[in-house]
Design a protein around this motif. Structure first.
Motif, PDB file in Angstrom:
ATOM      1  N   ARG A 167      29.108  25.742  48.695  1.00  0.00           N
ATOM      2  CA  ARG A 167      29.947  25.969  47.523  1.00  0.00           C
ATOM      3  C   ARG A 167      30.187  27.456  47.351  1.00  0.00           C
ATOM      4  NH1 ARG A 167      27.215  25.462  41.729  1.00  0.00           N
ATOM      5  NH2 ARG A 167      28.634  27.190  41.379  1.00  0.00           N
ATOM      6  N   ALA A 168      31.316  27.783  46.775  1.00  0.00           N
ATOM      7  CA  ALA A 168      31.647  29.169  46.465  1.00  0.00           C
ATOM      8  C   ALA A 168      32.260  29.228  45.082  1.00  0.00           C
ATOM      9  CB  ALA A 168      32.616  29.751  47.498  1.00  0.00           C
ATOM     10  N   ASP A 169      31.845  30.224  44.317  1.00  0.00           N
ATOM     11  CA  ASP A 169      32.275  30.464  42.948  1.00  0.00           C
ATOM     12  C   ASP A 169      31.850  29.303  42.051  1.00  0.00           C
ATOM     13  OD1 ASP A 169      33.269  31.883  40.790  1.00  0.00           O
ATOM     14  OD2 ASP A 169      35.081  32.489  41.828  1.00  0.00           O
ATOM     15  N   GLY A 170      32.581  29.039  41.003  1.00  0.00           N
ATOM     16  CA  GLY A 170      32.090  28.109  39.998  1.00  0.00           C
ATOM     17  C   GLY A 170      31.066  28.737  39.079  1.00  0.00           C
ATOM     18  N   TRP A 171      31.114  30.071  38.918  1.00  0.00           N
ATOM     19  CA  TRP A 171      30.093  30.771  38.144  1.00  0.00           C
ATOM     20  C   TRP A 171      30.487  31.014  36.700  1.00  0.00           C
ATOM     21  CZ3 TRP A 171      26.125  29.871  40.749  1.00  0.00           C
ATOM     22  CH2 TRP A 171      26.074  30.032  42.136  1.00  0.00           C
ATOM     23  N   GLY A 172      31.576  30.427  36.256  1.00  0.00           N
ATOM     24  CA  GLY A 172      31.977  30.585  34.863  1.00  0.00           C
ATOM     25  C   GLY A 172      32.871  31.790  34.647  1.00  0.00           C
ATOM     26  N   HIS A 173      33.511  31.840  33.486  1.00  0.00           N
ATOM     27  CA  HIS A 173      34.561  32.842  33.277  1.00  0.00           C
ATOM     28  C   HIS A 173      34.030  34.262  33.115  1.00  0.00           C
ATOM     29  CE1 HIS A 173      33.351  32.455  29.077  1.00  0.00           C
ATOM     30  NE2 HIS A 173      34.159  33.432  28.745  1.00  0.00           N
ATOM     31  N   LEU A 174      32.736  34.415  32.793  1.00  0.00           N
ATOM     32  CA  LEU A 174      32.189  35.769  32.672  1.00  0.00           C
ATOM     33  C   LEU A 174      31.755  36.344  34.015  1.00  0.00           C
ATOM     34  CD1 LEU A 174      30.025  35.491  29.429  1.00  0.00           C
ATOM     35  CD2 LEU A 174      32.277  36.564  29.705  1.00  0.00           C
ATOM     36  N   LEU A 175      31.314  35.505  34.926  1.00  0.00           N
ATOM     37  CA  LEU A 175      30.742  35.972  36.187  1.00  0.00           C
ATOM     38  C   LEU A 175      31.606  35.635  37.406  1.00  0.00           C
ATOM     39  CD1 LEU A 175      27.014  34.971  35.596  1.00  0.00           C
ATOM     40  CD2 LEU A 175      28.070  37.225  35.307  1.00  0.00           C
ATOM     41  N   GLY A 176      32.603  34.806  37.238  1.00  0.00           N
ATOM     42  CA  GLY A 176      33.385  34.389  38.399  1.00  0.00           C
ATOM     43  C   GLY A 176      34.555  33.527  38.023  1.00  0.00           C
ATOM     44  N   ASP A 177      34.648  32.340  38.654  1.00  0.00           N
ATOM     45  CA  ASP A 177      35.826  31.468  38.525  1.00  0.00           C
ATOM     46  C   ASP A 177      37.096  32.246  38.850  1.00  0.00           C
ATOM     47  OD1 ASP A 177      34.138  29.435  37.851  1.00  0.00           O
ATOM     48  OD2 ASP A 177      34.809  29.240  35.780  1.00  0.00           O
ATOM     49  N   CYS A 178      36.990  33.090  39.875  1.00  0.00           N
ATOM     50  CA  CYS A 178      38.071  34.027  40.190  1.00  0.00           C
ATOM     51  C   CYS A 178      39.309  33.286  40.694  1.00  0.00           C
ATOM     52  CB  CYS A 178      37.609  35.031  41.245  1.00  0.00           C
ATOM     53  SG  CYS A 178      36.221  36.037  40.702  1.00  0.00           S
ATOM     54  N   GLY A 179      40.400  33.512  40.030  1.00  0.00           N
ATOM     55  CA  GLY A 179      41.643  32.842  40.359  1.00  0.00           C
ATOM     56  C   GLY A 179      41.904  31.609  39.535  1.00  0.00           C
ATOM     57  N   GLY A 180      40.926  31.166  38.734  1.00  0.00           N
ATOM     58  CA  GLY A 180      41.101  29.990  37.896  1.00  0.00           C
ATOM     59  C   GLY A 180      41.978  30.269  36.690  1.00  0.00           C
ATOM     60  N   GLY A 181      42.172  29.241  35.862  1.00  0.00           N
ATOM     61  CA  GLY A 181      43.077  29.381  34.733  1.00  0.00           C
ATOM     62  C   GLY A 181      42.652  30.439  33.741  1.00  0.00           C
ATOM     63  N   ALA A 182      41.354  30.492  33.414  1.00  0.00           N
ATOM     64  CA  ALA A 182      40.881  31.511  32.476  1.00  0.00           C
ATOM     65  C   ALA A 182      41.029  32.904  33.076  1.00  0.00           C
ATOM     66  CB  ALA A 182      39.425  31.240  32.093  1.00  0.00           C
ATOM     67  N   TRP A 183      40.789  33.028  34.373  1.00  0.00           N
ATOM     68  CA  TRP A 183      40.946  34.322  35.056  1.00  0.00           C
ATOM     69  C   TRP A 183      42.395  34.784  34.995  1.00  0.00           C
ATOM     70  CZ3 TRP A 183      43.685  36.632  38.859  1.00  0.00           C
ATOM     71  CH2 TRP A 183      43.167  37.800  39.428  1.00  0.00           C
ATOM     72  N   ILE A 184      43.332  33.898  35.294  1.00  0.00           N
ATOM     73  CA  ILE A 184      44.750  34.254  35.255  1.00  0.00           C
ATOM     74  C   ILE A 184      45.170  34.616  33.840  1.00  0.00           C
ATOM     75  CG2 ILE A 184      47.096  33.324  35.509  1.00  0.00           C
ATOM     76  CD1 ILE A 184      46.029  31.651  37.866  1.00  0.00           C
ATOM     77  N   GLY A 185      44.742  33.791  32.869  1.00  0.00           N
ATOM     78  CA  GLY A 185      45.111  34.074  31.495  1.00  0.00           C
ATOM     79  C   GLY A 185      44.551  35.390  31.001  1.00  0.00           C
ATOM     80  N   ARG A 186      43.291  35.679  31.347  1.00  0.00           N
ATOM     81  CA  ARG A 186      42.699  36.944  30.913  1.00  0.00           C
ATOM     82  C   ARG A 186      43.427  38.131  31.544  1.00  0.00           C
ATOM     83  NH1 ARG A 186      40.533  41.193  31.968  1.00  0.00           N
ATOM     84  NH2 ARG A 186      40.926  40.722  34.148  1.00  0.00           N
ATOM     85  N   ALA A 187      43.752  38.024  32.841  1.00  0.00           N
ATOM     86  CA  ALA A 187      44.483  39.111  33.514  1.00  0.00           C
ATOM     87  C   ALA A 187      45.853  39.315  32.879  1.00  0.00           C
ATOM     88  CB  ALA A 187      44.620  38.796  35.000  1.00  0.00           C
ATOM     89  N   GLY A 188      46.512  38.216  32.498  1.00  0.00           N
ATOM     90  CA  GLY A 188      47.812  38.332  31.838  1.00  0.00           C
ATOM     91  C   GLY A 188      47.709  39.000  30.486  1.00  0.00           C
ATOM     92  N   LEU A 189      46.666  38.666  29.725  1.00  0.00           N
ATOM     93  CA  LEU A 189      46.486  39.282  28.413  1.00  0.00           C
ATOM     94  C   LEU A 189      46.078  40.754  28.538  1.00  0.00           C
ATOM     95  CD1 LEU A 189      44.752  36.357  26.515  1.00  0.00           C
ATOM     96  CD2 LEU A 189      47.085  37.203  26.209  1.00  0.00           C
ATOM     97  N   GLU A 190      45.312  41.075  29.573  1.00  0.00           N
ATOM     98  CA  GLU A 190      44.997  42.494  29.796  1.00  0.00           C
ATOM     99  C   GLU A 190      46.275  43.280  30.062  1.00  0.00           C
ATOM    100  OE1 GLU A 190      42.905  45.519  32.971  1.00  0.00           O
ATOM    101  OE2 GLU A 190      42.382  43.393  33.085  1.00  0.00           O
ATOM    102  N   ALA A 191      47.164  42.722  30.899  1.00  0.00           N
ATOM    103  CA  ALA A 191      48.428  43.405  31.180  1.00  0.00           C
ATOM    104  C   ALA A 191      49.263  43.533  29.908  1.00  0.00           C
ATOM    105  CB  ALA A 191      49.194  42.644  32.257  1.00  0.00           C
TER     106      ALA A 191
END
Length: 324
Positions: free
Chosen positions: A143-167
């Motif tokens: 398995r790779a990733d699946g570590w949650g939105h604070l430590l990972g889940d890189c590329g997942g929905g929360a990651w994309i949304g957070r990157a969009g809000l940062e921009a």
């Protein structure tokens, strides 16, 4: 003569989904609850799971005219890291309450894998609010990733949304890397940008709130290079996770599953390019089914004595058959 039946369960963030049927056949009855199973100091709460599961299983078995449920497969979100109490208590509870004789407990990533590919070598990328990649050569699970939105889940929905809000906030401040279109979308969806921290930080459902902005990033990607870059970066992260778990030999299959891929071409086009570049030996195929379908497949194979998937306590825990 009564034919022994199976019980297949998918326990996820939105509650339980339950299916019953006869091994080798499609489910004869299905039901669901709308309440997620609690977690606590002992991990996933087996008592709370059983309290929801037993009435659903009994009603489904009665509807399908199944006298017995000999085999049960429970796929549970968080099982890999929070499943100790389930492993200790659930097999006995299923035997007492439902007469189950053989049990398999699985991480939801495993049931997602089996639902998508069946018992074949390959890798599955499951992406929604979070993200995890699972692969097997039928000897062991990776398995790779699946570590949650604070430590990972890189590329997942929360990651994309957070990157969009940062921009969006960068544009609000006048810093480099900002996106005026994403700022407009953020203020349309959430209100004034200055209020975002107060809106997000106290929330217990922060990952879901962040992920709710991912579709706006995808919408902007066609005309905004910052949004396009966020989705390209998400695709790279996803492909890295798949490459980390995909068997290196043979012609493994790779499938995508999960609601995030509903974003469509803005995400899928760069992702498929990344996968082709990183895994030229793999065959990209559509997912055949979902995690509940995976639980059904495992139950049918377990009942028939032909389960070929690797058993590992944190991924797929098979309990020996109970006495006659």
């Amino acid at each position: 003569m009564t034919v022994p039946g199976y019980l297949a369960v998918d326990s996820g963030g939105s509650g339980l989904r339950v299916a019953v049927g006869v091994p080798g056949r499609a489910p004869a009855a299905q039901r669901e609850s709308g309440e997620p199973v609690r977690t606590g100091a002992r991990g996933i709460d087996p008592g709370h799971l059983m309290a929801q599961l037993v009435p659903l299983a009994r009603a489904s078995a009665a509807e399908a005219a199944l006298g017995t449920l000999d085999t049960a497969v429970v796929g549970a979100a968080g099982f890999a890291t929070l499943g100790d109490a389930l492993r200790a208590e659930l097999p006995g509870a299923l035997a007492r309450e439902l007469g189950v004789r053989q049990v398999a407990l699985a991480a939801d990533a495993v049931t997602a894998y089996v639902g998508a590919l069946g018992p074949r070598p390959g890798a599955v990328l499951a992406a929604g609010t979070g993200l995890i990649a699972v692969g097997t050569d039928l000897q062991a699970w990776r398995r790779a990733d699946g570590w949650g939105h604070l430590l990972g889940d890189c590329g997942g929905g929360a990651w994309i949304g957070r990157a969009g809000l940062e921009a969006a906030l960068r544009a609000h401040d006048g810093r480099e890397g900002g996106s005026a279109p994403l700022l407009a979308c953020a203020e349309e969806q959430f209100g004034p940008a200055s209020g975002l921290p107060g809106l997000l930080y106290p929330r217990s459902d922060r990952p879901a709130v962040l992920a709710s902005f991912a579709p706006r990033v995808a919408t902007c990607a066609a005309h905004d290079p910052v949004a396009e870059g966020i989705l390209s970066a998400a695709a790279r992260h996803m492909a890295e996770s798949v490459a980390a778990v995909c068997p290196a030999d043979g012609e493994p299959r790779v499938a995508l599953t999960g609601g995030l891929f509903g974003l469509g071409d803005p995400l899928l086009v760069p992702l498929l390019e990344e996968l082709t570049s990183r895994l030229p030996h793999a065959r990209q195929v559509p997912a055949e089914g979902d995690p509940l379908h995976g639980s059904v497949r495992i139950a049918s194979d377990l009942a028939a004595g032909r389960l070929t998937l690797p058993g590992e306590p944190a991924m797929l825990h098979v309990v020996p058959t109970q006495g006659e």
